[in-house]
Design an enzyme around this catalytic site. Structure first.
Site, PDB file in Angstrom:
ATOM      1  N   ASN A 636       0.851  -1.182   0.000  1.00 25.10           N
ATOM      2  CA  ASN A 636       0.000   0.000   0.000  1.00 25.10           C
ATOM      3  C   ASN A 636       0.895   1.242   0.000  1.00 25.10           C
ATOM      4  O   ASN A 636       1.509   1.587   1.005  1.00 25.10           O
ATOM      5  CB  ASN A 636      -0.904  -0.010   1.233  1.00 25.10           C
ATOM      6  CG  ASN A 636      -1.762   1.238   1.329  1.00 25.10           C
ATOM      7  OD1 ASN A 636      -1.958   1.938   0.334  1.00 25.10           O
ATOM      8  ND2 ASN A 636      -2.272   1.524   2.515  1.00 25.10           N
ATOM      9  N   ARG A 641       0.660   5.247  -7.618  1.00 26.78           N
ATOM     10  CA  ARG A 641      -0.106   6.057  -8.564  1.00 26.78           C
ATOM     11  C   ARG A 641       0.738   6.417  -9.790  1.00 26.78           C
ATOM     12  O   ARG A 641       0.227   6.571 -10.902  1.00 26.78           O
ATOM     13  CB  ARG A 641      -0.596   7.333  -7.874  1.00 26.78           C
ATOM     14  CG  ARG A 641      -1.374   8.273  -8.780  1.00 26.78           C
ATOM     15  CD  ARG A 641      -1.499   9.661  -8.151  1.00 26.78           C
ATOM     16  NE  ARG A 641      -2.261   9.645  -6.921  1.00 26.78           N
ATOM     17  CZ  ARG A 641      -3.582   9.785  -6.847  1.00 26.78           C
ATOM     18  NH1 ARG A 641      -4.285   9.917  -7.962  1.00 26.78           N
ATOM     19  NH2 ARG A 641      -4.200   9.789  -5.689  1.00 26.78           N
ATOM     20  N   ASP A 657      -8.520  10.588  -8.720  1.00 25.63           N
ATOM     21  CA  ASP A 657      -8.910   9.891  -7.498  1.00 25.63           C
ATOM     22  C   ASP A 657     -10.222   9.151  -7.726  1.00 25.63           C
ATOM     23  O   ASP A 657     -11.021   9.507  -8.595  1.00 25.63           O
ATOM     24  CB  ASP A 657      -9.080  10.885  -6.348  1.00 25.63           C
ATOM     25  CG  ASP A 657      -7.741  11.413  -5.856  1.00 25.63           C
ATOM     26  OD1 ASP A 657      -6.720  10.762  -6.123  1.00 25.63           O
ATOM     27  OD2 ASP A 657      -7.721  12.488  -5.230  1.00 25.63           O
ATOM     28  N   ASP A 659     -12.743   9.255  -5.910  1.00 19.21           N
ATOM     29  CA  ASP A 659     -13.905  10.025  -5.442  1.00 19.21           C
ATOM     30  C   ASP A 659     -14.018  11.373  -6.145  1.00 19.21           C
ATOM     31  O   ASP A 659     -14.713  12.274  -5.670  1.00 19.21           O
ATOM     32  CB  ASP A 659     -13.840  10.226  -3.930  1.00 19.21           C
ATOM     33  CG  ASP A 659     -12.568  10.952  -3.501  1.00 19.21           C
ATOM     34  OD1 ASP A 659     -11.707  11.214  -4.365  1.00 19.21           O
ATOM     35  OD2 ASP A 659     -12.423  11.256  -2.298  1.00 19.21           O
ATOM     36  N   ASP A 746       1.401  13.941  -4.563  1.00 19.00           N
ATOM     37  CA  ASP A 746       1.070  14.948  -5.564  1.00 19.00           C
ATOM     38  C   ASP A 746       2.030  16.138  -5.488  1.00 19.00           C
ATOM     39  O   ASP A 746       2.431  16.699  -6.509  1.00 19.00           O
ATOM     40  CB  ASP A 746      -0.372  15.407  -5.399  1.00 19.00           C
ATOM     41  CG  ASP A 746      -0.718  15.714  -3.949  1.00 19.00           C
ATOM     42  OD1 ASP A 746       0.168  15.590  -3.071  1.00 19.00           O
ATOM     43  OD2 ASP A 746      -1.880  16.070  -3.675  1.00 19.00           O
ATOM     44  N   ARG A 789       1.813  17.875   5.131  1.00 21.10           N
ATOM     45  CA  ARG A 789       2.165  18.489   3.857  1.00 21.10           C
ATOM     46  C   ARG A 789       3.116  19.666   4.049  1.00 21.10           C
ATOM     47  O   ARG A 789       3.979  19.919   3.193  1.00 21.10           O
ATOM     48  CB  ARG A 789       0.896  18.910   3.114  1.00 21.10           C
ATOM     49  CG  ARG A 789       0.077  17.695   2.682  1.00 21.10           C
ATOM     50  CD  ARG A 789      -1.273  18.055   2.116  1.00 21.10           C
ATOM     51  NE  ARG A 789      -1.247  18.355   0.690  1.00 21.10           N
ATOM     52  CZ  ARG A 789      -1.223  17.449  -0.260  1.00 21.10           C
ATOM     53  NH1 ARG A 789      -1.182  16.160   0.037  1.00 21.10           N
ATOM     54  NH2 ARG A 789      -1.242  17.806  -1.530  1.00 21.10           N
TER      55      ARG A 789
END
Length: 832
Positions: A636, A641, A657, A659, A746, A789
């Site tokens: 995981n 990605r 994504d 969602d 990202d 972040r």
């Protein structure tokens, strides 16, 4: 009688009117039939055109444009090439056997096991161990010497106080099993781990073999044939990026520094007897060292700028070659001084026949490592890999007679130029100098590029597919399908159209050689961009090899088609692949997949299943008209990605994504924009970074703002090329932090692309949100999300050495967005 006649005429008139009405109805029906027939004919023409196009594509796929040439190998008892008149005149055309290296050979390299030969027992254990480790991991190395194009032998650095006579070493070289009397297609590597490494191959006849080392005399060096390599400072250790100083601020404490001591002057060294008597022909060269000392001391005494020059070592200087400036102190002490230096002076040896020495190469290595811009005094120097690297982008090379102008020259450089040179120096150091892997790979890449053989393909991640059942009819979300009167373009039919494979690998190795070697690994500097030289499987149009097919003038738009029917851009037809990362949210995933039903130009969907728990066996996946590939991952990780899966057959990737809610018209417009900015991240949600003055650190900010510096990859287009860079080239420390926090992937991708291109991302559409309103809790909803972040941004800045993100204050809309047009023209141009 008149009345009866009038009644009869009236009856006839009514009868005729009835017939006319019937005929009018028949005419209207015929008109409708004609219109329907025209529509059917047009549809049939489109079907025939698409069928013909698909047929041509299938034929092109099954009929290769090029067939590989037959490989010819010399016989085992090959006598070799005709001997050159002078061994020192060796060049590729007269000392290299091209017949062993066909263009399609893959550049096989055979490496001798040094332990099987007498000189192997004299090698420095660290150098030998580091060399053996990098050989084992190299993609070009083969154990089959019969098919090898190149033969590599390591002869140095030797242990101290080992003294191996030149005659003995020469005899051992000539006894190598594949030497073939003259050593053609051999490269002899002499790595320098210390600054005082002697010129081991001086007075040794190497025949037609190439020599790669850090010290060369003019009579010994064969330009375009031998290789000047960097010293092996980090033999068995990787450089620690956290200990490397940041690239900003641009100006440091000292304008320039120099520490060194000259053991022997040029005049005394000329009195010594040398074996290469040709070096001594002509008048003795002028010795500028006295003038250099006087000038630099004068600059220091003037106190116009803070400089530090020392021409006498406080402790015993390091051993050095005659006329060379010896290093002072230990490596750690020198690095601490260079961290305070904007520029680092490197004074070349007084003997002009000494082209490069290990001491000079060590000074260059240390300056690049800590971000001090090298200033080399002496234009005769041959810097490492000089025939492939444009050193003027990272260092200043100044003739010694101009020493009085050096101070003026250094002060005239702007901060932006300084930062660009420091950043380029950092790239060169990381790519070609820092480790044993980079040095060995660079040596092979230089030889491979010289003989015009393309690099080996970079590896792709093999997708382990999870079997799943499909057949569920995909529904249509009214919010996704409500595009007004807009025609989004043709829905692609079978078979999916993959991006053409790269066809310019062979020619590009020659034509873009210098551009690739001197630039950070970016989309327009592919071959070779690092010693690893990846050839990407599908890059046909990324470098501009595709040409525009848009006719000029006519039609409803500049392309001759309505805006919504024209894909746009200046490259050929193509599709994109959706990559969707998910973790145990089956209902959300199924809804997101259904929303992709009917999306034009969609090639396939790759679902990255990030959970160790497999999907439910009774789960019925939607049929959306294109293949859905469910990929199982080893662990995981959000880094999954951006893995370059082999199932991704298009250059364009839409990372999304599970969602995310995006309308089809938004996706299509984003794809159109990306096609015209293929080196950028093009997406929807924008974010920016900010400097926290009280805490003197960087912050991540998601508030609405008039500027942005990041586009989140939860809904963004990017080129597959960046998936390779993210997974294989970007520092491992960044991917490790992404795994540690389960966050920031990202941000890492935005850092990478901005670092390579020096351009900000592009934001499209005017929607404020794209999240699923009724979806379960996501990772970004956690309170610690933003704190992590913040930490990620500051850590990434330390790894890169500076802040690569760039601000932009605009978003992209279609050309006639919100432009008032006549009603009869709006259909042709309206998009949003």
């Amino acid at each position: 009688s008149v009345s009866e006649e009038l009644l009869q005429l009236e009856a006839k008139r009514q009868e005729l009117n009835s017939e006319i009405a019937k005929l009018n109805l028949k005419i209207e029906a015929c008109k409708k039939s004609i219109e329907n027939a025209k529509q059917d004919l047009l549809q049939l023409k489109n079907v025939i055109s698409q069928t013909e196009h698909s047929y041509k594509e299938l034929m092109a796929q099954n009929q290769p444009k090029l067939s590989l040439p037959i490989r010819l190998l010399p016989e085992k008892d090959d006598a070799g090439l005709p001997p050159p008149k002078v061994t020192r005149g060796c060049r590729l055309h007269n000392c290299f056997d091209y017949s062993r290296c066909p263009l399609t050979s893959g550049f096989p390299v055979y490496v001798y096991d040094s332990d099987q030969f007498a000189f192997g027992s004299y090698l420095d254990p660290l150098v030998k161990q580091a060399f053996q480790a990098t050989v084992r991991a190299n993609v070009y190395v083969t154990e089959n010497a019969a098919i090898a194009c190149l033969y590599v032998v390591l002869v140095g650095e030797m242990q101290e106080p080992t003294v191996l006579r030149p005659a003995d070493l020469e005899k051992q070289l000539f006894s190598l099993p594949h030497w073939r009397t003259d050593g053609h297609n051999h490269v002899i590597i002499n790595l320098s781990r210390k600054s005082d490494t002697q010129n081991l191959l001086y007075n040794v006849s190497t025949g037609r073999a190439m020599v790669a080392q850090s010290t060369f005399y003019a009579a010994q060096y064969r330009a375009g044939f031998d290789l000047v390599v960097s010293p092996l400072v980090h033999a068995m250790s990787e450089p620690n990026f956290m200990e490397i100083p940041p690239q900003v601020p641009v100006k440091r404490k000292y304008l320039f520094t120099f520490q060194g001591e000259k053991i022997e002057s040029l005049r005394s060294s000329l009195q010594e007897a040398r074996s290469f008597e040709e070096e001594m022909e002509g008048d003795p060269p002028a010795d500028y060292d006295d003038r250099i000392i006087a000038t630099l001391k004068a600059v220091q005494d003037s106190k116009l700028d803070q400089v530090l020059v020392e021409f006498t070592c406080k402790n015993q200087p390091k051993p050095s070659l005659p006329t060379e400036w010896a290093l002072c102190g230990e490596r750690e002490d020198r690095l601490e001084l260079l961290k305070l230096s904007t520029f680092a002076l490197i004074i070349t040896p007084g003997d002009p026949h000494l082209l490069i020495s290990s001491g000079c190469a060590t000074r260059l290595f240390e300056a690049l490592e800590v971000g001090a811009v090298p200033v080399v005094l002496g234009e005769q120097v041959q810097l490492p890999y000089h025939d492939m690297l444009q050193w003027n982008e990272a260092a200043l090379v100044v003739p010694k007679p101009r020493v009085t102008e050096v101070h003026f020259l250094l002060r005239s450089l702007s901060d932006s130029d300084l930062l660009a040179m420091r950043r380029q120096g950092r790239f060169l150091w990381e790519t070609y100098f820092s480790t044993a892997d980079s040095i060995f790979n660079t040596v092979l890449a230089m030889i491979r590029t010289r003989i015009q053989i393309p690099a080996a393909p970079i590896r792709e991640e093999v997708a382990a597919e999870i079997p799943h059942r499909s057949g569920k009819a995909a529904g249509t979300d009214p919010n996704m399908a409500d595009n007004g009167d807009l025609d989004l373009g043709p829905v692609e039919t079978e078979p999916p159209y993959a991006s053409p494979k790269y066809l310019r690998n062979f020619t590009l190795t020659v034509t873009d050689c210098y551009r690739g070697w001197n630039s950070a690994p970016g989309p327009f500097h592919l071959f070779p961009h690092t010693p690893f030289d990846p050839v990407l499987p599908s890059e046909a149009k990324f470098l501009g090899s595709g040409t525009g097919f848009r006719p000029i003038g006519g039609g409803a738009g500049g392309s001759g088609k309505e805006f919504q029917a024209a894909l746009g851009g200046n490259v050929q037809r193509e599709q994109f692949t959706v990559v969707m990362l998910t973790y145990e949210r089956e209902e959300v995933l199924m809804n997101s997949l259904e929303r992709l039903n009917g999306l034009p130009y969609l090639n396939k969907v790759v679902v990255v299943w990030n959970s160790p728990k497999l999907p439910s066996e009774d789960l019925l996946w939607p049929d959306i008209g294109v293949p859905i590939m469910v990929v199982r991952t080893e662990k995981n990780s959000l880094n999954n990605r951006f893995l370059p899966w082999n199932e991704i057959e298009t250059e364009a990737i839409l990372s999304i994504d599970d969602d995310a809610h995006l309308r089809h018209d938004e996706i299509m417009f984003g794809f159109r924009v990306w096609r015209e900015a293929r080196d950028r991240i093009v997406g929807f949600p924008g974010r920016y970074h900010a400097w926290d003055i009280p805490h003197q650190s960087w912050l991540y900010n998601s508030n609405y703002s008039c500027e942005l510096s990041m586009v989140l990859t939860g809904a963004a287009f990017f080129h597959k090329y960046y998936a390779y860079l993210y997974s294989y080239v970007m520092p491992q420390a960044i991917r490790d932090m992404v795994d540690e926090y389960i966050n920031c992937e990202d941000i890492a991708m935005n850092f990478l692309v901005s670092h390579i291109t020096r351009k900000p991302p592009i934001k499209v559409t005017s929607r404020w949100t794209f999240r699923c309103p009724g979806c379960p809790q996501a990772l970004s909803h956690d309170d610690s999300h933003f704190h992590e972040r913040h930490k990620c941004i500051n850590f990434f800045v330390k790894v890169y050495g500076y802040m690569p993100l760039l601000y932009t204050q605009f978003r992209v809309d279609s050309v006639l967005f919100k432009t008032r047009l006549p009603h009869d023209k709006t259909k042709c141009f309206k998009f949003i």
